[in-house]
Enzyme design. Structure first.
Site, mmCIF file in Angstrom:
data_model
loop_
_atom_site.group_PDB
_atom_site.id
_atom_site.type_symbol
_atom_site.label_atom_id
_atom_site.label_comp_id
_atom_site.label_asym_id
_atom_site.label_seq_id
_atom_site.Cartn_x
_atom_site.Cartn_y
_atom_site.Cartn_z
ATOM 1 N N LYS A 1 1.449 0.080 15.205
ATOM 2 C CA LYS A 1 2.863 0.054 15.569
ATOM 3 C C LYS A 1 3.282 -1.153 16.413
ATOM 4 C CE LYS A 1 4.246 3.413 13.329
ATOM 5 N NZ LYS A 1 4.695 2.908 12.057
ATOM 6 N N PRO B 1 -3.751 0.554 19.235
ATOM 7 C CA PRO B 1 -3.496 0.008 17.899
ATOM 8 C C PRO B 1 -3.567 1.017 16.735
ATOM 9 C CG PRO B 1 -5.615 -0.753 18.736
ATOM 10 C CD PRO B 1 -4.945 -0.050 19.854
ATOM 11 N N TYR C 1 4.061 6.594 9.919
ATOM 12 C CA TYR C 1 3.239 5.415 9.614
ATOM 13 C C TYR C 1 4.073 4.343 8.909
ATOM 14 C CZ TYR C 1 -1.044 2.837 8.476
ATOM 15 O OH TYR C 1 -2.023 1.880 8.403
ATOM 16 N N HIS D 1 0.842 -1.202 0.000
ATOM 17 C CA HIS D 1 0.000 0.000 0.000
ATOM 18 C C HIS D 1 0.872 1.244 0.000
ATOM 19 C CE1 HIS D 1 -4.160 -1.608 1.437
ATOM 20 N NE2 HIS D 1 -3.700 -2.235 0.378
ATOM 21 N N TYR E 1 -9.204 5.307 7.586
ATOM 22 C CA TYR E 1 -9.318 5.710 8.995
ATOM 23 C C TYR E 1 -10.369 6.812 9.059
ATOM 24 C CZ TYR E 1 -4.898 3.307 10.090
ATOM 25 O OH TYR E 1 -3.913 2.368 10.283
HETATM 26 P P1 FAD Z 1 2.707 -11.473 21.805
HETATM 27 O O1 FAD Z 1 2.259 -11.572 20.406
HETATM 28 O O2 FAD Z 1 1.702 -11.136 22.862
HETATM 29 O O3 FAD Z 1 3.413 -12.836 22.172
HETATM 30 C C1 FAD Z 1 3.737 -13.189 23.497
HETATM 31 C C2 FAD Z 1 3.719 -14.698 23.620
HETATM 32 O O4 FAD Z 1 4.174 -15.058 24.919
HETATM 33 C C3 FAD Z 1 2.322 -15.261 23.471
HETATM 34 O O5 FAD Z 1 2.325 -16.285 22.513
HETATM 35 C C4 FAD Z 1 1.982 -15.773 24.858
HETATM 36 O O6 FAD Z 1 1.139 -16.901 24.829
HETATM 37 C C5 FAD Z 1 3.362 -16.120 25.402
HETATM 38 N N1 FAD Z 1 3.462 -16.102 26.869
HETATM 39 C C6 FAD Z 1 2.924 -15.226 27.743
HETATM 40 N N2 FAD Z 1 3.246 -15.553 29.000
HETATM 41 C C7 FAD Z 1 4.014 -16.666 28.940
HETATM 42 C C8 FAD Z 1 4.639 -17.483 29.921
HETATM 43 N N3 FAD Z 1 4.545 -17.211 31.230
HETATM 44 N N4 FAD Z 1 5.344 -18.555 29.512
HETATM 45 C C9 FAD Z 1 5.454 -18.849 28.177
HETATM 46 N N5 FAD Z 1 4.875 -18.105 27.205
HETATM 47 C C10 FAD Z 1 4.164 -17.030 27.582
HETATM 48 N N6 FAD Z 1 -1.142 -4.269 16.909
HETATM 49 C C11 FAD Z 1 -1.355 -3.612 15.809
HETATM 50 O O7 FAD Z 1 -0.411 -2.998 15.300
HETATM 51 N N7 FAD Z 1 -2.607 -3.638 15.209
HETATM 52 C C12 FAD Z 1 -3.650 -4.343 15.749
HETATM 53 O O8 FAD Z 1 -4.734 -4.352 15.213
HETATM 54 C C13 FAD Z 1 -3.448 -5.040 16.930
HETATM 55 N N8 FAD Z 1 -4.453 -5.740 17.515
HETATM 56 C C14 FAD Z 1 -4.199 -6.386 18.694
HETATM 57 C C15 FAD Z 1 -5.207 -7.103 19.338
HETATM 58 C C16 FAD Z 1 -4.968 -7.751 20.563
HETATM 59 C C17 FAD Z 1 -6.103 -8.516 21.260
HETATM 60 C C18 FAD Z 1 -3.681 -7.679 21.158
HETATM 61 C C19 FAD Z 1 -3.399 -8.360 22.478
HETATM 62 C C20 FAD Z 1 -2.682 -6.995 20.480
HETATM 63 C C21 FAD Z 1 -2.915 -6.330 19.275
HETATM 64 N N9 FAD Z 1 -1.916 -5.629 18.606
HETATM 65 C C22 FAD Z 1 -2.155 -4.981 17.471
HETATM 66 C C23 FAD Z 1 -0.579 -5.571 19.086
HETATM 67 C C24 FAD Z 1 0.329 -6.588 18.386
HETATM 68 O O9 FAD Z 1 -0.392 -7.707 18.019
HETATM 69 C C25 FAD Z 1 1.415 -6.884 19.385
HETATM 70 O O10 FAD Z 1 2.173 -5.693 19.537
HETATM 71 C C26 FAD Z 1 2.323 -8.049 18.998
HETATM 72 O O11 FAD Z 1 1.613 -9.260 19.101
HETATM 73 C C27 FAD Z 1 3.532 -8.081 19.917
HETATM 74 O O12 FAD Z 1 4.243 -9.260 19.729
HETATM 75 P P2 FAD Z 1 5.000 -9.952 20.924
HETATM 76 O O13 FAD Z 1 5.702 -11.114 20.328
HETATM 77 O O14 FAD Z 1 5.791 -8.932 21.661
HETATM 78 O O15 FAD Z 1 3.879 -10.392 21.952
HETATM 79 C C1 DHB Z 2 -4.854 -2.974 11.266
HETATM 80 C C2 DHB Z 2 -4.702 -2.663 12.585
HETATM 81 C C3 DHB Z 2 -4.372 -1.382 12.942
HETATM 82 O O1 DHB Z 2 -4.200 -1.062 14.232
HETATM 83 C C4 DHB Z 2 -4.192 -0.395 12.005
HETATM 84 O O2 DHB Z 2 -3.889 0.861 12.398
HETATM 85 C C5 DHB Z 2 -4.327 -0.718 10.685
HETATM 86 C C6 DHB Z 2 -4.662 -2.013 10.319
HETATM 87 C C7 DHB Z 2 -5.218 -4.349 10.879
HETATM 88 O O3 DHB Z 2 -5.424 -5.187 11.775
HETATM 89 O O4 DHB Z 2 -5.328 -4.628 9.691
#
Ligand code: FAD
Ligand code: DHB
Length: 387
Positions: free
Chosen positions: A295, A291, A381, A72, A200
């Protein structure tokens, strides 16, 4: 069990760290509390910054993204019944990839396992010990047994609810936090997107976002009050509300069956420092962004790229400078993204306050009329090369 780097969490951060360490010839073990199917199906982010896409390609993970993802070159802002396109390519010469976190996690898991990597699903970390010594340990339970993983370094990539952040000693750690009075209701729909780029929308009834996962699948979000029960939002109500909040003349929202529905609370949180002794935090374990602006995933992957580089230097020539700089270097990008996410959130969400409303409209009009204002949005962005 002993390894060089003990990684907690098989989300995008933990898996990419393990992969990058493997490419540098450094052994690691990943402990993940959930099972593989659960981790691979968890619906989350969908936008990959320019530099993160390059990182994925450079580390051999770009093939499916380049084949099945969508590039995009801009986004659309809607407000006051009109529309303004922010043209990333023109404003800053960069673009983003629409490529879901679920797919990144699937590719990473498959790749780690194919390379003989140890990713232990169903292994829940319960305590991190000895972080101020040369041989920290991660206590965990696996198949009902108490186990210990001994390592040189621990990387806590265990997300917001993990044990990593809470294992930094009190008195060392400082947390900065902001909560918001609204959440996102996110839905996945089996219907081709109604737009070519992400939309948005700021509306008196609340924010709405139209994103996508493929040519056939749409991803949509609605601002709702905290504590909303997704069951109070049947399909019909979701589509009516999206159509109203995103309406501009001549545009129609395509509707189709919803295949998933979930609530995401909004929070800004930063933990400082991001390391202590031999424990390093990365991704959501260290910081959360609301979200808006997409980021969270990108920050998590930037963190582990830095951490992998620090560990590579340590194991190849014994230099610990990059590891010592990890927290400060990561936090520079984190705070830039915190500001951007906070700014996008407050620009587009309805607070119910008339003064806020006027400020939002004024700033949206400024964005629509000023190249300098739009360039700031485009740069942040798509991801700043160096924050
Ligand atoms: P995570 O993906 O949370 O991974 C952490 C892992 O650690 C998980 O698999 C968990 O099961 C594991 N874990 C936790 N505790 C333990 C333990 N004690 N022992 C072993 N394993 C453990 N970001 C966006 O940019 N856009 C979005 O639309 C968006 N939507 C989101 C929706 C939700 C519900 C959530 C929670 C987050 C969202 N985010 C979004 C944020 C983005 O998904 C996260 O920033 C990203 O997943 C971060 O990755 P991570 O690997 O740091 O953490
Ligand atoms: C999506 C999530 C976001 O937070 C955003 O700003 C744009 C797209 C997505 O899940 O596709």
């Amino acid at each position: 069990m002993r390894t060089r780097v003990g990684i907690i969490g098989a989300g995008p951060a933990g898996l990419l760290l393990s992969h990058l360490l493997h490419l540098a010839g450094i052994e690691s073990v990943v402990l993940e509390t959930r099972d593989r199917a659960y981790v691979e199906a968890r619906q989350r982010a969908g936008v990959v910054e320019h530099g993160v896409a390059r990182l994925l390609r450079r580390s051999g993970l770009g093939e499916r993204m380049d084949r099945e993802g969508i590039t995009h070159d801009g986004i659309e802002l809607r407000f006051d019944g009109r529309s303004h396109r922010v043209d990333f390519s023109d404003l800053c010469g960069r673009s983003v990839e629409i490529w879901a976190q679920t797919e990144i996690v699937k590719d990473l898991t498959a790749r780690r396992l194919a390379d003989g990597g140890q990713v232990l699903f169903g292994a829940r970390a319960t305590a991190i010990e000895g972080i101020e010594t040369d041989s920290p340990r991660v206590r965990h339970t696996l198949e009902g047994r108490e186990e210990v993983l001994e390592c040189d370094y621990v990387a806590a990539c265990d997300g917001f609810h993990g044990i990593g952040r809470r294992s930094l000693p009190e008195g060392v750690v400082r947390t900065f936090e902001r909560l918001y009075p609204f959440s996102w209701l996110g839905v996945l729909a089996d219907v081709p997107p109604s737009c070519e780029e992400l939309v948005y929308a700021r509306h008196e009834r609340g924010f709405a976002l139209h994103s996508m996962r493929s040519e056939e699948v749409s991803r949509l979000y609605l601002q709702v009050p905290n504590g909303t029960d997704p069951d109070d939002w049947p399909e019909e109500r979701v589509w009516e509300e999206l159509a109203e909040r995103m309406a501009v003349p001549g545009w129609e929202l395509r509707r189709g069956p919803l295949t998933s529905k979930g609530l995401t609370p909004m929070r800004s949180l930063v933990t400082e420092p991001m390391s202590h002794g031999r424990l390093y935090l990365a991704g959501d374990a260290a910081h959360i962004v609301p979200p808006t602006g997409a980021k969270g995933l990108n920050l998590a992957l930037h963190d582990v790229a830095l951490l992998a580089e620090g560990l590579r230097a340590r194991y190849t020539h014994g230099g610990t400078g990059a590891l010592e700089d990890y927290s400060a270097a990561a936090l520079r990008r984190v705070w830039r993204a915190e500001h951007f996410s906070y700014w996008m959130t407050t620009l587009l969400h309805t607070s119910g306050d008339a003064f806020d409303h006027r400020l939002q409209l004024s700033h949206l009009e400024y964005l629509a009329s000023s190249r300098a204002a739009s360039t700031q949005l485009a740069e942040n962005y798509t991801g700043l090369p160096r924050p």
